[in-house]
Motif scaffolding. Structure first.
Motif, PDB file in Angstrom:
ATOM      1  N   ILE A  63       0.874  -1.172   0.000  1.00 33.56           N
ATOM      2  CA  ILE A  63       0.000   0.000   0.000  1.00 33.56           C
ATOM      3  C   ILE A  63       0.910   1.222   0.000  1.00 33.56           C
ATOM      4  O   ILE A  63       1.828   1.319   0.818  1.00 33.56           O
ATOM      5  CB  ILE A  63      -0.911   0.052   1.242  1.00 33.56           C
ATOM      6  N   HIS A  65       0.863   5.113   0.749  1.00 32.34           N
ATOM      7  CA  HIS A  65       0.020   6.095   1.429  1.00 32.34           C
ATOM      8  C   HIS A  65       0.891   7.247   1.908  1.00 32.34           C
ATOM      9  O   HIS A  65       1.870   7.038   2.631  1.00 32.34           O
ATOM     10  CB  HIS A  65      -0.704   5.440   2.606  1.00 32.34           C
ATOM     11  N   ALA A  92      -5.390  -2.266   5.363  1.00 26.72           N
ATOM     12  CA  ALA A  92      -5.554  -0.995   4.654  1.00 26.72           C
ATOM     13  C   ALA A  92      -6.065   0.085   5.612  1.00 26.72           C
ATOM     14  O   ALA A  92      -5.607   1.229   5.580  1.00 26.72           O
ATOM     15  CB  ALA A  92      -6.500  -1.161   3.471  1.00 26.72           C
ATOM     16  N   CYS A  96      -3.855   3.410   6.540  1.00 30.17           N
ATOM     17  CA  CYS A  96      -4.373   4.703   6.084  1.00 30.17           C
ATOM     18  C   CYS A  96      -5.103   5.480   7.175  1.00 30.17           C
ATOM     19  O   CYS A  96      -5.342   6.678   7.020  1.00 30.17           O
ATOM     20  CB  CYS A  96      -5.299   4.501   4.886  1.00 30.17           C
ATOM     21  N   ARG A 100     -11.013   2.078   4.002  1.00 28.56           N
ATOM     22  CA  ARG A 100     -10.530   2.141   2.630  1.00 28.56           C
ATOM     23  C   ARG A 100     -11.061   0.958   1.824  1.00 28.56           C
ATOM     24  O   ARG A 100     -11.439  -0.057   2.388  1.00 28.56           O
ATOM     25  CB  ARG A 100      -8.997   2.090   2.591  1.00 28.56           C
ATOM     26  N   ASP A 105      -6.740  -0.077  -3.165  1.00 28.62           N
ATOM     27  CA  ASP A 105      -5.522   0.490  -2.579  1.00 28.62           C
ATOM     28  C   ASP A 105      -4.341  -0.468  -2.512  1.00 28.62           C
ATOM     29  O   ASP A 105      -3.206  -0.035  -2.394  1.00 28.62           O
ATOM     30  CB  ASP A 105      -5.807   0.999  -1.165  1.00 28.62           C
TER      31      ASP A 105
END
Length: 146
Positions: A63, A65, A92, A96, A100, A105
């Motif tokens: 991921i 971010h 996720a 984050c 999400r 993602d």
């Protein structure tokens, strides 16, 4: 420095950290078997089932971010991130800080020879129907109910 010694030292450290009581030789044998299975295309029965998508053992997840990349990996039948067992959606959300869409993602890489690919693209390839852009799906749904 001898690289073999460095690798064995790191292996010993990781095994102690996780309180793994197997011998180094057992772990090396497991690693070699799994590497051969991935390299030479032999099927593996271990992996993580994410809805309709099967992620074989060793699959890496990423991921991105806020300019940082976070990684998780399928280990056996579990998805592990920073030493914890997670699900794609919980991971996720943890990375984050908000709810999400994990399919959108998360990127996947099943082995080091493949490029990183969005999970949603793998999911679409695994499904029967081609993926439609979200806006068009909503617009069609609204019109069909009018």
């Amino acid at each position: 420095m001898d690289m073999t010694h460095h690798v064995y030292t790191e292996l010993y450290y990781q095994m102690r950290k996780r309180e793994d009581h197997r011998t180094r030789e057992e772990v090396v044998l497991i690693a070699l078997k799994e590497w051969m299975a991935r390299q030479y295309g032999q099927p593996t029965d271990r992996g993580y089932q994410w809805k309709e998508l099967f992620l074989p053992h060793g699959t890496r997840l990423r991921i991105s971010h806020r300019g940082l990349c976070y990684f998780a990996q399928v280990e056996g039948d579990l998805l592990m991130a920073e030493g914890k067992i997670v699900t794609p959606s919980s991971w996720a959300m943890e990375v984050c800080g908000s709810v999400r869409n994990a399919w959108r993602d998360i990127c996947l890489r099943r082995n080091h020879l493949e490029p990183w690919t969005k999970a949603s693209d793998w999911r679409a390839a695994a499904g029967d129907q081609p993926r439609q852009p979200g806006v068009n799906r909503r617009r069609r749904a609204r019109r069909s109910t009018d």
